[in-house]
Design a protein around this motif. Sequence first.
Motif, mmCIF file in Angstrom:
data_model
loop_
_atom_site.group_PDB
_atom_site.id
_atom_site.type_symbol
_atom_site.label_atom_id
_atom_site.label_comp_id
_atom_site.label_asym_id
_atom_site.label_seq_id
_atom_site.Cartn_x
_atom_site.Cartn_y
_atom_site.Cartn_z
ATOM 1 N N GLU A 60 5.669 5.081 7.014
ATOM 2 C CA GLU A 60 6.635 4.855 5.946
ATOM 3 C C GLU A 60 6.128 5.404 4.604
ATOM 4 O OE1 GLU A 60 7.356 2.291 9.321
ATOM 5 O OE2 GLU A 60 5.557 2.450 8.054
ATOM 6 N N TYR A 61 4.838 5.248 4.318
ATOM 7 C CA TYR A 61 4.317 5.770 3.048
ATOM 8 C C TYR A 61 4.378 7.293 3.007
ATOM 9 C CZ TYR A 61 2.697 1.332 1.159
ATOM 10 O OH TYR A 61 2.653 0.066 0.637
ATOM 11 N N PHE A 62 4.102 7.943 4.123
ATOM 12 C CA PHE A 62 4.213 9.404 4.161
ATOM 13 C C PHE A 62 5.664 9.836 3.934
ATOM 14 C CE2 PHE A 62 0.222 10.070 7.053
ATOM 15 C CZ PHE A 62 -0.584 9.730 5.983
ATOM 16 N N GLU A 63 6.609 9.088 4.497
ATOM 17 C CA GLU A 63 8.027 9.398 4.276
ATOM 18 C C GLU A 63 8.393 9.276 2.800
ATOM 19 O OE1 GLU A 63 10.098 6.662 6.748
ATOM 20 O OE2 GLU A 63 9.791 7.796 8.608
ATOM 21 N N ILE A 64 7.832 8.274 2.141
ATOM 22 C CA ILE A 64 8.141 8.031 0.726
ATOM 23 C C ILE A 64 7.502 9.078 -0.180
ATOM 24 C CG2 ILE A 64 7.711 6.429 -1.198
ATOM 25 C CD1 ILE A 64 7.987 4.131 0.889
ATOM 26 N N LEU A 65 6.259 9.466 0.109
ATOM 27 C CA LEU A 65 5.484 10.267 -0.839
ATOM 28 C C LEU A 65 5.526 11.773 -0.598
ATOM 29 C CD1 LEU A 65 2.374 7.926 -1.171
ATOM 30 C CD2 LEU A 65 4.162 8.310 -2.864
#
Length: 285
Positions: A60-65
């Motif tokens: 999820e963090y990779f998707e956000i950033l």
Amino acid sequence: MAWFKRKDKGIQTPTEEKKDTPKGLWYKSPTGKIVDTEELEKNFYISPEDGYHVRIGSKEYFEILFDDNKFKELDKDLSSKDPLKFEDKKKYTDRLKDAQDKTGLKDAVRTAVGKSKGEDLVIACMDFSFIGGSMGSVVGEKIARAADYSLKNNIPFMIISKSGGARMMEAALSLMQLAKTSVKLAQLADASIPYISLCTDPTTGGTTASFAMLGDINISEPGALIGFAGPRVVRDTTGKELPEGFQTSEFLQEHGFLDFITPRQELKNKINLYLDLILNRPVRA
């Protein structure tokens, strides 16, 4: 007492044919707010009514950033061994296999490089779902290699911490990772390559005692638990009563341990604004 006895049974469904409500359609926050999981995902996994930040992982963090969720994963096949032949109620090798099968991860951190708002960024993101985000040899090694990649390619580095601390099954080998990662971050500092530390819920133990608090800028999400040891251990060690909420991100910011707290939906813009300013890049909207 006839009114207690139901004479007309009506339509009855055999137990084996009854359908349960599918799991995962709703999420209940700690304050009791109910939110649809699709709405939660669209809102960066933040409960819209109370602002509670649900724990998420590297996916999820990779998707956000990362722009368009495009990135190259580094050292993705690195996995832990069992040099100490650790065995308690279960062999360490079995614990590792169970965690890998359950999470689809190789260990408690993933590292990747990609574009964030059009600029290169290396990110190491911990996953609490893998043995509590515990820091073992692979976590330290992958962070060290990611720092080397940043150093070689002159790319800013970011670590997203989410950890229960050192991995007891690796004992002293786990503790060595504190020194190893700290040395690599010192090398980045000597080369004037920015390092951002994002502390999420929870950031504790050896992680806090090393790379999580060594950022050129230390930031956090709202309401995150951040500390070295639990409240009981701290109280017993210091012999003092502790203020309420002393391990929350808000308390730590108030007392100078964090530079700022940012909601998850503003995270990408905030970290890139900081990098634009420190690297003297044109500030983007």
